[in-house]
Design a protein around this motif. Structure first.
Motif, PDB file in Angstrom:
ATOM      1  N   TYR A 328    -156.712  40.437 -60.516  1.00 40.23           N
ATOM      2  CA  TYR A 328    -155.371  40.050 -60.531  1.00 40.23           C
ATOM      3  C   TYR A 328    -155.286  38.903 -59.453  1.00 40.23           C
ATOM      4  CZ  TYR A 328    -153.902  44.064 -63.099  1.00 40.23           C
ATOM      5  OH  TYR A 328    -153.744  45.120 -64.069  1.00 40.23           O
ATOM      6  N   ILE A 329    -154.934  37.710 -59.763  1.00 39.87           N
ATOM      7  CA  ILE A 329    -154.644  36.768 -58.721  1.00 39.87           C
ATOM      8  C   ILE A 329    -153.429  36.487 -58.440  1.00 39.87           C
ATOM      9  CG2 ILE A 329    -155.256  34.097 -58.472  1.00 39.87           C
ATOM     10  CD1 ILE A 329    -157.300  34.402 -61.010  1.00 39.87           C
ATOM     11  N   PHE A 330    -152.909  36.230 -57.114  1.00 38.98           N
ATOM     12  CA  PHE A 330    -151.642  36.394 -56.865  1.00 38.98           C
ATOM     13  C   PHE A 330    -151.337  35.285 -55.488  1.00 38.98           C
ATOM     14  CE2 PHE A 330    -153.908  39.327 -54.084  1.00 38.98           C
ATOM     15  CZ  PHE A 330    -153.410  39.068 -52.855  1.00 38.98           C
ATOM     16  N   ILE A 331    -150.038  35.099 -55.308  1.00 35.31           N
ATOM     17  CA  ILE A 331    -149.734  34.219 -54.309  1.00 35.31           C
ATOM     18  C   ILE A 331    -149.331  35.154 -53.083  1.00 35.31           C
ATOM     19  CG2 ILE A 331    -148.202  32.273 -53.567  1.00 35.31           C
ATOM     20  CD1 ILE A 331    -147.829  31.616 -56.531  1.00 35.31           C
ATOM     21  N   PRO A 332    -149.975  34.995 -52.079  1.00 36.03           N
ATOM     22  CA  PRO A 332    -149.810  35.901 -50.711  1.00 36.03           C
ATOM     23  C   PRO A 332    -148.529  35.477 -50.270  1.00 36.03           C
ATOM     24  CG  PRO A 332    -152.055  34.800 -50.593  1.00 36.03           C
ATOM     25  CD  PRO A 332    -151.379  34.199 -51.799  1.00 36.03           C
ATOM     26  N   ASN A 333    -147.925  36.754 -49.805  1.00 35.77           N
ATOM     27  CA  ASN A 333    -146.485  36.379 -48.980  1.00 35.77           C
ATOM     28  C   ASN A 333    -146.598  36.240 -47.540  1.00 35.77           C
ATOM     29  OD1 ASN A 333    -144.773  36.751 -51.391  1.00 35.77           O
ATOM     30  ND2 ASN A 333    -145.018  39.171 -51.340  1.00 35.77           N
ATOM     31  N   LYS A 334    -146.012  35.028 -47.273  1.00 36.37           N
ATOM     32  CA  LYS A 334    -146.014  35.189 -45.654  1.00 36.37           C
ATOM     33  C   LYS A 334    -145.309  36.428 -44.930  1.00 36.37           C
ATOM     34  CE  LYS A 334    -146.472  30.439 -45.334  1.00 36.37           C
ATOM     35  NZ  LYS A 334    -146.791  30.012 -46.697  1.00 36.37           N
ATOM     36  N   VAL A 335    -144.159  36.723 -45.546  1.00 31.44           N
ATOM     37  CA  VAL A 335    -143.230  37.903 -45.073  1.00 31.44           C
ATOM     38  C   VAL A 335    -143.223  39.078 -46.276  1.00 31.44           C
ATOM     39  CG1 VAL A 335    -141.111  38.790 -44.049  1.00 31.44           C
ATOM     40  CG2 VAL A 335    -142.118  36.636 -43.298  1.00 31.44           C
ATOM     41  N   LYS A 336    -143.462  40.170 -46.113  1.00 31.62           N
ATOM     42  CA  LYS A 336    -143.537  41.287 -47.354  1.00 31.62           C
ATOM     43  C   LYS A 336    -142.082  41.440 -47.607  1.00 31.62           C
ATOM     44  CE  LYS A 336    -144.829  45.888 -48.408  1.00 31.62           C
ATOM     45  NZ  LYS A 336    -145.632  47.051 -48.311  1.00 31.62           N
ATOM     46  N   ARG A 337    -141.701  41.472 -48.776  1.00 34.46           N
ATOM     47  CA  ARG A 337    -140.554  41.514 -49.494  1.00 34.46           C
ATOM     48  C   ARG A 337    -140.609  42.745 -50.430  1.00 34.46           C
ATOM     49  NH1 ARG A 337    -139.142  37.612 -52.254  1.00 34.46           N
ATOM     50  NH2 ARG A 337    -141.186  36.471 -51.850  1.00 34.46           N
ATOM     51  N   THR A 338    -139.867  43.564 -50.780  1.00 36.58           N
ATOM     52  CA  THR A 338    -139.928  44.667 -51.694  1.00 36.58           C
ATOM     53  C   THR A 338    -138.637  44.728 -52.586  1.00 36.58           C
ATOM     54  OG1 THR A 338    -138.913  46.405 -50.264  1.00 36.58           O
ATOM     55  CG2 THR A 338    -141.345  46.173 -50.066  1.00 36.58           C
ATOM     56  N   TYR A 339    -138.917  45.141 -53.827  1.00 35.45           N
ATOM     57  CA  TYR A 339    -137.807  45.352 -54.815  1.00 35.45           C
ATOM     58  C   TYR A 339    -136.882  46.460 -54.445  1.00 35.45           C
ATOM     59  CZ  TYR A 339    -140.588  42.669 -57.836  1.00 35.45           C
ATOM     60  OH  TYR A 339    -141.341  41.361 -58.479  1.00 35.45           O
ATOM     61  N   ASP A 340    -135.646  46.139 -54.738  1.00 39.74           N
ATOM     62  CA  ASP A 340    -134.690  47.319 -54.452  1.00 39.74           C
ATOM     63  C   ASP A 340    -134.884  48.506 -55.186  1.00 39.74           C
ATOM     64  OD1 ASP A 340    -132.444  48.855 -54.143  1.00 39.74           O
ATOM     65  OD2 ASP A 340    -130.992  47.145 -53.374  1.00 39.74           O
ATOM     66  N   PHE A 341    -135.412  49.776 -54.745  1.00 37.21           N
ATOM     67  CA  PHE A 341    -135.311  50.830 -55.579  1.00 37.21           C
ATOM     68  C   PHE A 341    -134.281  51.462 -56.142  1.00 37.21           C
ATOM     69  CE2 PHE A 341    -135.722  55.602 -55.895  1.00 37.21           C
ATOM     70  CZ  PHE A 341    -136.790  55.661 -56.706  1.00 37.21           C
ATOM     71  N   GLU A 342    -133.083  51.283 -55.412  1.00 34.55           N
ATOM     72  CA  GLU A 342    -131.834  51.658 -56.251  1.00 34.55           C
ATOM     73  C   GLU A 342    -131.122  50.861 -57.127  1.00 34.55           C
ATOM     74  OE1 GLU A 342    -130.714  54.549 -54.937  1.00 34.55           O
ATOM     75  OE2 GLU A 342    -132.278  54.487 -53.327  1.00 34.55           O
ATOM     76  N   THR A 343    -131.295  49.798 -57.137  1.00 30.47           N
ATOM     77  CA  THR A 343    -130.890  48.759 -58.227  1.00 30.47           C
ATOM     78  C   THR A 343    -131.567  48.436 -59.171  1.00 30.47           C
ATOM     79  OG1 THR A 343    -131.228  46.662 -56.982  1.00 30.47           O
ATOM     80  CG2 THR A 343    -129.152  47.865 -56.545  1.00 30.47           C
ATOM     81  N   THR A 344    -133.098  48.428 -59.062  1.00 30.14           N
ATOM     82  CA  THR A 344    -133.935  48.000 -60.224  1.00 30.14           C
ATOM     83  C   THR A 344    -134.076  49.193 -61.320  1.00 30.14           C
ATOM     84  OG1 THR A 344    -135.413  46.992 -58.570  1.00 30.14           O
ATOM     85  CG2 THR A 344    -136.423  46.961 -60.611  1.00 30.14           C
ATOM     86  N   ILE A 346    -135.677  51.958 -63.379  1.00 29.82           N
ATOM     87  CA  ILE A 346    -136.991  52.465 -63.136  1.00 29.82           C
ATOM     88  C   ILE A 346    -137.990  52.236 -64.015  1.00 29.82           C
ATOM     89  CG2 ILE A 346    -136.205  54.442 -64.688  1.00 29.82           C
ATOM     90  CD1 ILE A 346    -138.335  54.565 -61.388  1.00 29.82           C
ATOM     91  N   GLU A 347    -137.849  51.803 -65.464  1.00 25.69           N
ATOM     92  CA  GLU A 347    -138.841  51.405 -66.062  1.00 25.69           C
ATOM     93  C   GLU A 347    -139.568  50.157 -65.881  1.00 25.69           C
ATOM     94  OE1 GLU A 347    -141.432  52.462 -68.812  1.00 25.69           O
ATOM     95  OE2 GLU A 347    -139.787  53.776 -68.295  1.00 25.69           O
ATOM     96  N   GLU A 348    -138.714  49.112 -65.228  1.00 29.20           N
ATOM     97  CA  GLU A 348    -139.029  47.642 -64.999  1.00 29.20           C
ATOM     98  C   GLU A 348    -139.716  48.007 -63.663  1.00 29.20           C
ATOM     99  OE1 GLU A 348    -137.101  43.705 -63.144  1.00 29.20           O
ATOM    100  OE2 GLU A 348    -135.807  45.214 -64.143  1.00 29.20           O
ATOM    101  N   LEU A 349    -139.203  48.933 -62.700  1.00 27.03           N
ATOM    102  CA  LEU A 349    -140.115  49.129 -61.289  1.00 27.03           C
ATOM    103  C   LEU A 349    -141.538  49.685 -61.722  1.00 27.03           C
ATOM    104  CD1 LEU A 349    -139.394  48.839 -58.453  1.00 27.03           C
ATOM    105  CD2 LEU A 349    -138.751  51.252 -58.537  1.00 27.03           C
TER     106      LEU A 349
END
Length: 479
Positions: A328-344, A346-349
């Motif tokens: 997997y090739i990705f773009i590194p984040n300068k600051v870690k950000r996460t998906y909102d578990f409450e609003t995303t 569950i299948e998409e998450l």
């Protein structure tokens, strides 16, 4: 129609039906026995289509559902394993709950996996069975369950399935990020890979994985003094008994170390961890799990960040055949950000965590386009040989400047002159550091050690500043 002929035809049909029962049923029984024999010898790939055929004819047969479900799970099709194993578990087929828990886990259905495994452990305990391995699996499942609540928002621009034997060829690191090579005189580990040696861009330090006396892979470091490498020094803060630790990579700061471990208290298989060197204690800080989507219940390893091209790579055998691995090739984040578990949803998450479809991570299309362009540059880049050149400065994958006259931007030319001064200063400091190391090797003096560490830190900072200056020059020239 002739009545006698009709009667004869009817008798022939009855006779044919009887013959079919005599021959087809034994043939079917023979085939199921063959399938079970393959299953018993762990030949799941061969057994699976045979069980699938019988399952179509007898969809409610609990044993057929169990055998097919386990075969699907063992061949990387956890999604196809769930329904048949659910039926087998409902019909109380022995050990169906165990494999159903694994299928849920492999399919990122962690809540369901916890429920099934907890119930199965209680059943086994009532039967006075040893449940220590099951409890380890349950703890891994609960860790995955917690990690799903903090899936990092990272853009994965590409994924490539390759042979395990030569997966490193997919990593297109810039010269500024160091180099990765196989250690060919060592055996493969549980991922089926040879251990890896990482050498810094300056060529003065390298990190490698080798087997210890107990047969487990551990991390070691070496420093170059003059033309010789020092003895391998074990990274004792990280190495633990009965645990494999491998796949090292260090950022340009010389402090941040990524590696992979197969400890039982992690998410499963190899997990990618990150730690930092503490100059005050001459040791490493407590490692942190980099989390999802980088880690999974499968083997995840060889995490690399090319700060020059702002690209990252990591390898995983999730959802892959035995001899394949996905890069997997990705773009590194300068600051870690996460998906909102409450609003995303569950299948998409789950899909984001498993990286089943990398396009789901493409929230910023411009960033994806820029990343793919940088990847193209990294793949196609080849150092160009130039005669009578004042210098070699790479602008992009099309241009390498060799003279100040090549610059079209006056501002870029001015900044490049500053870059040359920085380069000269860095070379001077590198030479000074080299001499200090040679003197220290000949006459170890603890009072001189802090001066060497301080100079190493200064050299690292200067190197980073040069990289930033180079980025500024390219930006000004390409405006």
């Amino acid at each position: 129609m002739n009545i006698r002929y009709l009667g004869k035809m009817t008798r022939n049909k009855i006779l044919f039906s009887l013959l079919s029962l005599l021959f087809i049923v034994p043939l079917q029984a023979q085939t199921i026995d063959e399938a079970r024999a393959l299953y018993a010898h762990n030949k799941y790939e061969e057994a699976k289509p045979m069980f699938e055929k019988f399952l179509k004819s007898y969809p409610n047969n609990p044993n057929y559902n169990f055998w097919y479900g386990v075969s699907a799970l063992k061949t990387g099709e956890s999604d196809k394993a769930i329904k048949p194993l659910e039926l087998a578990n409902k019909r109380r087929v022995p050990d169906a709950a165990y494999y159903l828990g694994q299928a849920y886990l492999a399919n990122y259905q962690f809540d369901e996996a916890v429920d099934v495994l907890e119930s199965y452990i209680k059943t086994q305990q009532r039967r006075k069975k040893d449940t220590s391995d099951l409890e380890d699996l349950l703890q891994q499942t609960k860790l995955n369950q917690r990690m799903l609540k903090g899936v990092e928002q990272v853009i994965v621009i590409d994924s490539i399935v390759v042979d395990k034997a030569d997966f490193l060829q997919t990593y297109k690191l810039s010269e500024e990020s160091g180099s990765l090579t196989y250690i060919t005189n060592q055996e493969v580990d549980s991922t089926g890979q040879k251990p890896i040696l990482y050498q810094t861009e300056r060529g003065n330090k390298r990190y490698l994985s080798q087997k210890n006396a107990s047969g487990f892979y551990q991390l070691f470091a070496q420093t170059k003094l003059g033309e010789e490498w020092t003895e391998e020094k074990a990274l004792s803060d990280l190495n633990k008994d009965s645990i494999n630790i491998s796949y090292p990579f260090v950022l340009n700061d010389g402090i941040t170390l990524f590696y992979a471990s197969d400890s039982q208290d992690l998410m499963g298989g190899y997990d990618i961890l990150v730690t930092r060197y503490n100059t005050n204690t001459d040791g490493y800080l407590v490692p942190e799990n980099v989390g999802m989507p980088f880690n999974s219940f499968y083997n995840d390893y060889m995490y690399v960040i090319d700060e020059f091209n702002n690209l990252g790579w990591f390898a995983s055998d999730r959802f892959q055949p035995k001899d394949k691995v996905c890069i997997y090739i990705f773009i590194p984040n300068k600051v870690k950000r996460t998906y909102d578990f409450e609003t995303t949803p569950i299948e998409e998450l789950r899909n984001l965590a498993a990286l089943k479809d990398i396009k789901l991570t493409w929230k910023d299309k411009k960033a994806v386009e820029d990343g793919l362009q940088r990847l193209k540059f990294a793949i196609n880049y080849q150092p160009k040989q130039t005669n009578n050149a004042d210098f070699n400065f790479i602008v992009n994958d099309q241009f390498v400047y060799t003279s100040l006259r090549d610059f079209k931007s006056n501002k870029a030319r001015e900044e490049f002159i500053k870059y040359q001064v920085m380069e000269k200063d860095l070379t001077s400091q590198k030479d000074k550091l080299k001499n200090l190391r040679i003197q220290f090797e000949k006459n170890p003096d603890k009072q001189k050690a802090p001066a060497i560490l301080d100079l190493e830190k200064r050299v690292s900072i200067m190197h980073h500043e040069m990289q930033q200056q180079a980025k500024l020059i390219r930006s000004l020239e390409l405006q």
